[in-house]
Design a protein around this motif. Structure first.
Motif, PDB file in Angstrom:
ATOM      1  N   ASP A  24       7.325 -13.445  -4.961  1.00 11.02           N
ATOM      2  CA  ASP A  24       7.392 -13.705  -6.399  1.00 11.02           C
ATOM      3  C   ASP A  24       6.318 -12.979  -7.196  1.00 11.02           C
ATOM      4  O   ASP A  24       6.499 -12.697  -8.377  1.00 11.02           O
ATOM      5  CB  ASP A  24       7.287 -15.209  -6.666  1.00 11.02           C
ATOM      6  CG  ASP A  24       8.487 -15.969  -6.142  1.00 11.02           C
ATOM      7  OD1 ASP A  24       9.560 -15.359  -6.015  1.00 11.02           O
ATOM      8  OD2 ASP A  24       8.345 -17.171  -5.847  1.00 11.02           O
ATOM      9  N   SER A  25       5.171 -12.708  -6.604  1.00 14.11           N
ATOM     10  CA  SER A  25       4.072 -12.041  -7.293  1.00 14.11           C
ATOM     11  C   SER A  25       3.339 -11.185  -6.280  1.00 14.11           C
ATOM     12  O   SER A  25       3.045 -11.652  -5.171  1.00 14.11           O
ATOM     13  CB  SER A  25       3.129 -13.084  -7.905  1.00 14.11           C
ATOM     14  OG  SER A  25       2.119 -12.470  -8.678  1.00 14.11           O
ATOM     15  N   PHE A  26       3.045  -9.936  -6.643  1.00 11.29           N
ATOM     16  CA  PHE A  26       2.505  -9.034  -5.631  1.00 11.29           C
ATOM     17  C   PHE A  26       1.655  -7.930  -6.255  1.00 11.29           C
ATOM     18  O   PHE A  26       1.729  -7.657  -7.454  1.00 11.29           O
ATOM     19  CB  PHE A  26       3.637  -8.415  -4.803  1.00 11.29           C
ATOM     20  CG  PHE A  26       4.668  -7.669  -5.604  1.00 11.29           C
ATOM     21  CD1 PHE A  26       4.561  -6.303  -5.807  1.00 11.29           C
ATOM     22  CD2 PHE A  26       5.760  -8.336  -6.149  1.00 11.29           C
ATOM     23  CE1 PHE A  26       5.507  -5.604  -6.538  1.00 11.29           C
ATOM     24  CE2 PHE A  26       6.721  -7.653  -6.880  1.00 11.29           C
ATOM     25  CZ  PHE A  26       6.593  -6.285  -7.075  1.00 11.29           C
ATOM     26  N   LEU A  27       0.861  -7.303  -5.403  1.00  3.71           N
ATOM     27  CA  LEU A  27      -0.019  -6.191  -5.760  1.00  3.71           C
ATOM     28  C   LEU A  27       0.548  -4.902  -5.200  1.00  3.71           C
ATOM     29  O   LEU A  27       1.048  -4.867  -4.077  1.00  3.71           O
ATOM     30  CB  LEU A  27      -1.418  -6.426  -5.181  1.00  3.71           C
ATOM     31  CG  LEU A  27      -2.392  -5.236  -5.166  1.00  3.71           C
ATOM     32  CD1 LEU A  27      -2.910  -4.933  -6.567  1.00  3.71           C
ATOM     33  CD2 LEU A  27      -3.557  -5.498  -4.220  1.00  3.71           C
ATOM     34  N   VAL A  28       0.445  -3.823  -5.981  1.00  7.90           N
ATOM     35  CA  VAL A  28       0.755  -2.473  -5.503  1.00  7.90           C
ATOM     36  C   VAL A  28      -0.496  -1.629  -5.687  1.00  7.90           C
ATOM     37  O   VAL A  28      -1.063  -1.583  -6.784  1.00  7.90           O
ATOM     38  CB  VAL A  28       1.932  -1.855  -6.281  1.00  7.90           C
ATOM     39  CG1 VAL A  28       2.141  -0.403  -5.856  1.00  7.90           C
ATOM     40  CG2 VAL A  28       3.205  -2.657  -6.059  1.00  7.90           C
ATOM     41  N   ILE A  29      -0.931  -0.962  -4.625  1.00 12.28           N
ATOM     42  CA  ILE A  29      -2.157  -0.174  -4.686  1.00 12.28           C
ATOM     43  C   ILE A  29      -1.975   1.095  -3.863  1.00 12.28           C
ATOM     44  O   ILE A  29      -1.312   1.091  -2.819  1.00 12.28           O
ATOM     45  CB  ILE A  29      -3.371  -0.993  -4.184  1.00 12.28           C
ATOM     46  CG1 ILE A  29      -4.690  -0.256  -4.437  1.00 12.28           C
ATOM     47  CG2 ILE A  29      -3.213  -1.379  -2.712  1.00 12.28           C
ATOM     48  CD1 ILE A  29      -5.922  -1.137  -4.246  1.00 12.28           C
ATOM     49  N   SER A  30      -2.552   2.186  -4.321  1.00  8.40           N
ATOM     50  CA  SER A  30      -2.437   3.461  -3.609  1.00  8.40           C
ATOM     51  C   SER A  30      -3.282   3.450  -2.345  1.00  8.40           C
ATOM     52  O   SER A  30      -4.443   3.026  -2.360  1.00  8.40           O
ATOM     53  CB  SER A  30      -2.895   4.614  -4.516  1.00  8.40           C
ATOM     54  OG  SER A  30      -2.071   4.717  -5.653  1.00  8.40           O
ATOM     55  N   VAL A  55       0.863  -1.181   0.000  1.00  5.53           N
ATOM     56  CA  VAL A  55       0.000   0.000   0.000  1.00  5.53           C
ATOM     57  C   VAL A  55       0.902   1.234   0.000  1.00  5.53           C
ATOM     58  O   VAL A  55       1.707   1.424   0.911  1.00  5.53           O
ATOM     59  CB  VAL A  55      -0.924   0.013   1.235  1.00  5.53           C
ATOM     60  CG1 VAL A  55      -1.803   1.256   1.231  1.00  5.53           C
ATOM     61  CG2 VAL A  55      -1.777  -1.254   1.272  1.00  5.53           C
ATOM     62  N   LEU A  56       0.772   2.052  -1.034  1.00  8.46           N
ATOM     63  CA  LEU A  56       1.604   3.246  -1.147  1.00  8.46           C
ATOM     64  C   LEU A  56       0.999   4.362  -0.297  1.00  8.46           C
ATOM     65  O   LEU A  56      -0.095   4.847  -0.577  1.00  8.46           O
ATOM     66  CB  LEU A  56       1.698   3.674  -2.611  1.00  8.46           C
ATOM     67  CG  LEU A  56       2.268   2.617  -3.567  1.00  8.46           C
ATOM     68  CD1 LEU A  56       2.334   3.173  -4.982  1.00  8.46           C
ATOM     69  CD2 LEU A  56       3.642   2.141  -3.110  1.00  8.46           C
ATOM     70  N   ALA A  57       1.718   4.771   0.731  1.00  8.59           N
ATOM     71  CA  ALA A  57       1.164   5.723   1.692  1.00  8.59           C
ATOM     72  C   ALA A  57       2.171   6.770   2.123  1.00  8.59           C
ATOM     73  O   ALA A  57       2.027   7.383   3.183  1.00  8.59           O
ATOM     74  CB  ALA A  57       0.643   4.966   2.922  1.00  8.59           C
TER      75      ALA A  57
END
Length: 336
Positions: free
Chosen positions: A98-104, A5-7
């Motif tokens: 290995d696999s991931f989510l990036v979300i604001s 989570v980009l914070a």
């Protein structure tokens, strides 16, 4: 799959609200917008997440703790100096796997992350970008795609006559760990300023161009879900009203006391027309009239005979007796 989570951003376009709080703590239905993101992650099976922090980091840490209250394990990555839109992700690579989510952490959305994860697993690319069709491309970076959804290029806020796409980049990404092979070497980011740290990196200026230059496949996942990046005060207000009207699936955090009216405080002697949300610990004087759509934050005080219509009162705001608040956001200057 883990999530980041980009914070860490400063949220300059939400000033003066963000002079004293980080942007992910901006409220939507009386809850920080980042709280809605964490609940969204939990609903779609993301049990572990990390958030990067910079601006008032303790405010976020104190509110969310270890994440258990929101159905997940949450950890933090503090940035003493901002590392850019993608540099902070590289800084947390050891956690992401290995696999991931990036979300604001400051996005308001009810995107189906399970469907996006399924699409990401179905193709041969190293990345999947959530995109949404928009009518005004001048407000967004847009992705240019082929018939198969493979991304062929980008435009940054193009005028309508010049736009080659109307697919806005939502800033919601799924990656394989191979993405880190296309980050700039430390100290070589094209987006970095002279005072930025060596680890600084940017998706739009560094990473995505490197994928295109090396002919590495990555894809657009077009969504129809609600999405608002809460980029400015108008979008914050609109996002709250959209949530109040049920246009985005979020949890309001107050019981329904009448049709279209949710309240965690007494409404005795108050005339309320929904849709409306009244927070906890609110003091409301005699003869107050609240005409929805309206949101009153926790701990607000509304003086006798005042009127509120089509407005938001942030937590702790005060409205004098016999005052009117129409089509606005009211708040209290925080002590820093």
């Amino acid at each position: 799959m883990r999530a980041m989570v980009l914070a860490a951003g400063l949220g300059t376009r939400l000033r003066p609200i963000t002079y004293a709080v980080p942007k992910p703590m901006a409220p939507v239905l009386n809850r920080p917008v980042m709280e809605h993101i964490l609940r969204l992650l939990a609903r779609h099976g993301f049990g572990e997440a990390i958030a990067n922090l910079h601006w008032f980091p303790e405010t976020i840490e104190d509110h969310f703790g270890d994440g258990s209250e929101f159905g997940m394990e949450l950890s933090y990555s503090r940035e003493e100096r901002l590392l850019g839109t993608s540099g902070g992700v590289r800084n947390a690579a050891g956690f992401l796997g290995d696999s991931f989510l990036v979300i604001s952490g400051d996005a308001l959305t009810d995107i189906d992350l399970a469907a996006m994860r399924e699409f990401h697993s179905s193709h041969d690319g190293v990345a999947t970008l959530a995109t949404k069709r928009v009518t005004d491309t001048t407000q967004f970076g847009v992705a240019i795609t082929g018939a198969d959804g493979r991304i062929q290029g980008f435009q940054e806020k193009p005028e309508a006559a010049e736009a080659l796409s109307d697919l806005a980049n939502c800033g919601i990404y799924m990656f394989s760990a191979e993405i880190f092979d296309y980050f700039p070497e430390p100290g070589t980011s094209k987006a970095a300023g002279p005072d930025d740290p060596d680890g600084f990196a940017d998706w739009a200026m560094d990473v995505f161009p490197a994928l295109l230059e090396n002919d590495i496949p990555f894809y657009s996942h077009e969504i129809e879900a609600y999405w608002n990046d809460i980029g400015n005060l108008d979008e914050l207000r609109q996002g709250n009203l959209d949530a109040l009207h049920g246009e985005v699936r979020v949890e309001p955090g107050a019981p329904e006391v009448a049709e279209g009216i949710r309240a965690a405080s007494s409404l005795d002697g108050v005339e309320v027309e929904g849709p409306a949300l009244i927070g906890a610990g609110v003091e409301i004087g005699a003869g107050v009239r609240i005409q929805g759509p309206a949101i009153v934050g926790d701990g607000c005080r509304i003086g006798a005979g005042a009127w509120v219509r089509d407005s938001i009162l942030l937590a702790g705001a005060e409205l004098p007796a016999e005052a009117m608040l129409i089509g606005a956001i009211a708040g209290r200057v925080a002590k820093t």
